[in-house]
Design a protein around this motif. Structure first.
Motif, PDB file in Angstrom:
ATOM      1  N   LEU A   1       0.822  -1.203   0.000  1.00  8.32           N
ATOM      2  CA  LEU A   1       0.000   0.000   0.000  1.00  8.32           C
ATOM      3  C   LEU A   1       0.857   1.255   0.000  1.00  8.32           C
ATOM      4  O   LEU A   1       0.649   2.164  -0.805  1.00  8.32           O
ATOM      5  CB  LEU A   1      -0.934  -0.005   1.218  1.00  8.32           C
ATOM      6  N   PHE A   2       1.839   1.294   0.900  1.00  4.84           N
ATOM      7  CA  PHE A   2       2.645   2.497   1.017  1.00  4.84           C
ATOM      8  C   PHE A   2       3.629   2.654  -0.127  1.00  4.84           C
ATOM      9  O   PHE A   2       3.756   3.738  -0.703  1.00  4.84           O
ATOM     10  CB  PHE A   2       3.385   2.516   2.363  1.00  4.84           C
ATOM     11  N   VAL A   3       4.346   1.596  -0.469  1.00  5.39           N
ATOM     12  CA  VAL A   3       5.404   1.705  -1.480  1.00  5.39           C
ATOM     13  C   VAL A   3       4.827   1.911  -2.872  1.00  5.39           C
ATOM     14  O   VAL A   3       5.292   2.760  -3.632  1.00  5.39           O
ATOM     15  CB  VAL A   3       6.314   0.455  -1.437  1.00  5.39           C
ATOM     16  N   ASN A   4       3.811   1.167  -3.219  1.00  3.13           N
ATOM     17  CA  ASN A   4       3.320   1.203  -4.596  1.00  3.13           C
ATOM     18  C   ASN A   4       2.212   2.224  -4.840  1.00  3.13           C
ATOM     19  O   ASN A   4       1.944   2.568  -5.993  1.00  3.13           O
ATOM     20  CB  ASN A   4       2.833  -0.182  -5.015  1.00  3.13           C
ATOM     21  N   TYR A   5       1.566   2.690  -3.797  1.00  2.00           N
ATOM     22  CA  TYR A   5       0.433   3.589  -4.020  1.00  2.00           C
ATOM     23  C   TYR A   5       0.603   4.957  -3.344  1.00  2.00           C
ATOM     24  O   TYR A   5       0.539   5.989  -3.994  1.00  2.00           O
ATOM     25  CB  TYR A   5      -0.874   2.939  -3.541  1.00  2.00           C
ATOM     26  N   LEU A   6       0.784   4.958  -2.033  1.00  2.00           N
ATOM     27  CA  LEU A   6       0.779   6.235  -1.313  1.00  2.00           C
ATOM     28  C   LEU A   6       2.041   7.057  -1.538  1.00  2.00           C
ATOM     29  O   LEU A   6       1.986   8.288  -1.581  1.00  2.00           O
ATOM     30  CB  LEU A   6       0.572   5.987   0.184  1.00  2.00           C
ATOM     31  N   PHE A   7       3.201   6.405  -1.645  1.00  2.00           N
ATOM     32  CA  PHE A   7       4.451   7.131  -1.848  1.00  2.00           C
ATOM     33  C   PHE A   7       4.865   7.200  -3.315  1.00  2.00           C
ATOM     34  O   PHE A   7       5.946   7.691  -3.624  1.00  2.00           O
ATOM     35  CB  PHE A   7       5.585   6.510  -1.032  1.00  2.00           C
ATOM     36  N   ALA A   8       4.041   6.736  -4.220  1.00  2.00           N
ATOM     37  CA  ALA A   8       4.379   6.750  -5.643  1.00  2.00           C
ATOM     38  C   ALA A   8       4.623   8.156  -6.183  1.00  2.00           C
ATOM     39  O   ALA A   8       5.546   8.341  -6.984  1.00  2.00           O
ATOM     40  CB  ALA A   8       3.289   6.049  -6.443  1.00  2.00           C
ATOM     41  N   PRO A   9       3.880   9.191  -5.785  1.00  2.28           N
ATOM     42  CA  PRO A   9       4.185  10.538  -6.309  1.00  2.28           C
ATOM     43  C   PRO A   9       5.568  11.042  -5.925  1.00  2.28           C
ATOM     44  O   PRO A   9       6.153  11.851  -6.628  1.00  2.28           O
ATOM     45  CB  PRO A   9       3.107  11.421  -5.692  1.00  2.28           C
ATOM     46  N   TYR A  10       6.130  10.541  -4.812  1.00  2.00           N
ATOM     47  CA  TYR A  10       7.460  10.985  -4.400  1.00  2.00           C
ATOM     48  C   TYR A  10       8.562  10.421  -5.290  1.00  2.00           C
ATOM     49  O   TYR A  10       9.666  10.944  -5.293  1.00  2.00           O
ATOM     50  CB  TYR A  10       7.725  10.618  -2.941  1.00  2.00           C
ATOM     51  N   ASP A  11       8.283   9.365  -6.032  1.00  2.00           N
ATOM     52  CA  ASP A  11       9.280   8.833  -6.964  1.00  2.00           C
ATOM     53  C   ASP A  11       9.605   9.835  -8.064  1.00  2.00           C
ATOM     54  O   ASP A  11      10.704   9.847  -8.594  1.00  2.00           O
ATOM     55  CB  ASP A  11       8.788   7.520  -7.581  1.00  2.00           C
ATOM     56  N   PHE A  12       8.648  10.685  -8.396  1.00  2.74           N
ATOM     57  CA  PHE A  12       8.886  11.725  -9.395  1.00  2.74           C
ATOM     58  C   PHE A  12       9.952  12.703  -8.911  1.00  2.74           C
ATOM     59  O   PHE A  12      10.814  13.124  -9.663  1.00  2.74           O
ATOM     60  CB  PHE A  12       7.586  12.468  -9.694  1.00  2.74           C
ATOM     61  N   PHE A  13       9.915  13.072  -7.634  1.00  2.00           N
ATOM     62  CA  PHE A  13      10.857  14.041  -7.086  1.00  2.00           C
ATOM     63  C   PHE A  13      12.237  13.450  -6.840  1.00  2.00           C
ATOM     64  O   PHE A  13      13.211  14.174  -6.713  1.00  2.00           O
ATOM     65  CB  PHE A  13      10.327  14.624  -5.770  1.00  2.00           C
ATOM     66  N   ARG A  14      12.340  12.143  -6.743  1.00  2.00           N
ATOM     67  CA  ARG A  14      13.599  11.502  -6.400  1.00  2.00           C
ATOM     68  C   ARG A  14      14.664  11.684  -7.478  1.00  2.00           C
ATOM     69  O   ARG A  14      15.851  11.755  -7.176  1.00  2.00           O
ATOM     70  CB  ARG A  14      13.357  10.016  -6.160  1.00  2.00           C
ATOM     71  N   PHE A  15      14.266  11.761  -8.721  1.00  4.74           N
ATOM     72  CA  PHE A  15      15.227  11.774  -9.819  1.00  4.74           C
ATOM     73  C   PHE A  15      15.476  13.160 -10.397  1.00  4.74           C
ATOM     74  O   PHE A  15      16.077  13.281 -11.457  1.00  4.74           O
ATOM     75  CB  PHE A  15      14.765  10.825 -10.919  1.00  4.74           C
ATOM     76  N   MET A  16      15.064  14.196  -9.724  1.00  2.61           N
ATOM     77  CA  MET A  16      15.315  15.553 -10.199  1.00  2.61           C
ATOM     78  C   MET A  16      16.748  15.956  -9.875  1.00  2.61           C
ATOM     79  O   MET A  16      17.324  15.514  -8.890  1.00  2.61           O
ATOM     80  CB  MET A  16      14.345  16.534  -9.557  1.00  2.61           C
ATOM     81  N   GLU A  17      17.289  16.826 -10.682  1.00  2.00           N
ATOM     82  CA  GLU A  17      18.665  17.275 -10.487  1.00  2.00           C
ATOM     83  C   GLU A  17      18.768  18.413  -9.476  1.00  2.00           C
ATOM     84  O   GLU A  17      19.774  18.559  -8.799  1.00  2.00           O
ATOM     85  CB  GLU A  17      19.245  17.757 -11.827  1.00  2.00           C
TER      86      GLU A  17
ATOM     87  N   ASN B   1      12.911  19.001  -3.019  1.00  2.00           N
ATOM     88  CA  ASN B   1      12.382  19.185  -1.677  1.00  2.00           C
ATOM     89  C   ASN B   1      11.239  20.189  -1.636  1.00  2.00           C
ATOM     90  O   ASN B   1      10.943  20.757  -0.584  1.00  2.00           O
ATOM     91  CB  ASN B   1      13.501  19.640  -0.741  1.00  2.00           C
ATOM     92  N   SER B   2      10.586  20.400  -2.756  1.00  2.00           N
ATOM     93  CA  SER B   2       9.500  21.376  -2.813  1.00  2.00           C
ATOM     94  C   SER B   2       8.347  20.998  -1.884  1.00  2.00           C
ATOM     95  O   SER B   2       7.734  21.876  -1.269  1.00  2.00           O
ATOM     96  CB  SER B   2       9.006  21.538  -4.242  1.00  2.00           C
ATOM     97  N   VAL B   3       8.042  19.720  -1.756  1.00  2.00           N
ATOM     98  CA  VAL B   3       6.958  19.300  -0.873  1.00  2.00           C
ATOM     99  C   VAL B   3       7.299  19.643   0.570  1.00  2.00           C
ATOM    100  O   VAL B   3       6.458  20.141   1.323  1.00  2.00           O
ATOM    101  CB  VAL B   3       6.682  17.794  -1.036  1.00  2.00           C
ATOM    102  N   ASN B   4       8.537  19.407   0.970  1.00  2.00           N
ATOM    103  CA  ASN B   4       8.959  19.739   2.331  1.00  2.00           C
ATOM    104  C   ASN B   4       8.870  21.235   2.579  1.00  2.00           C
ATOM    105  O   ASN B   4       8.455  21.664   3.667  1.00  2.00           O
ATOM    106  CB  ASN B   4      10.385  19.271   2.580  1.00  2.00           C
ATOM    107  N   TRP B   5       9.254  22.030   1.591  1.00  2.00           N
ATOM    108  CA  TRP B   5       9.189  23.482   1.755  1.00  2.00           C
ATOM    109  C   TRP B   5       7.743  23.969   1.830  1.00  2.00           C
ATOM    110  O   TRP B   5       7.437  24.905   2.569  1.00  2.00           O
ATOM    111  CB  TRP B   5       9.947  24.194   0.636  1.00  2.00           C
ATOM    112  N   ILE B   6       6.858  23.338   1.080  1.00  2.00           N
ATOM    113  CA  ILE B   6       5.437  23.706   1.142  1.00  2.00           C
ATOM    114  C   ILE B   6       4.890  23.424   2.537  1.00  2.00           C
ATOM    115  O   ILE B   6       4.195  24.255   3.136  1.00  2.00           O
ATOM    116  CB  ILE B   6       4.637  22.973   0.057  1.00  2.00           C
ATOM    117  N   PHE B   7       5.215  22.247   3.101  1.00  2.00           N
ATOM    118  CA  PHE B   7       4.779  21.923   4.457  1.00  2.00           C
ATOM    119  C   PHE B   7       5.393  22.878   5.475  1.00  2.00           C
ATOM    120  O   PHE B   7       4.741  23.259   6.449  1.00  2.00           O
ATOM    121  CB  PHE B   7       5.129  20.485   4.817  1.00  2.00           C
TER     122      PHE B   7
END
Length: 73
Positions: A11-27, A33-39
């Motif tokens: 549930l967590f790896v494949n569904y809930l945290f899937a949007p964070y995989d997009f941010f992992r590969f940015m240069e 860390n935009s999500v962290n800054w928004i929070f």
């Protein structure tokens, strides 16, 4: 019982945290860390609002500051 924990992992790896995989590969560090800054900004604004409200209650004298306000004191 192990299938229950594998289900939670799925549930967590494949569904809930899937949007964070997009941010992992940015240069860029800032965009990664935009999500962290928004929070952080939301939390900071909430803290400022709360401090302002506490000051309003203090200025109006609505807070009971007597020693006997709580029975355990």
């Amino acid at each position: 019982m192990s299938k229950f924990f594998y289900g939670i992992e799925d549930l967590f790896v494949n569904y809930l945290f899937a949007p964070y995989d997009f941010f992992r590969f940015m240069e860029n560090w800032w965009s990664s860390n935009s999500v962290n800054w928004i929070f952080f900004v939301i939390g900071f604004v909430a803290m400022i609002y709360w401090m302002k409200e506490l000051k309003l209650f203090n200025d109006r004298g609505e807070e009971d500051k007597s020693i006997s306000s709580h029975s355990y004191l």
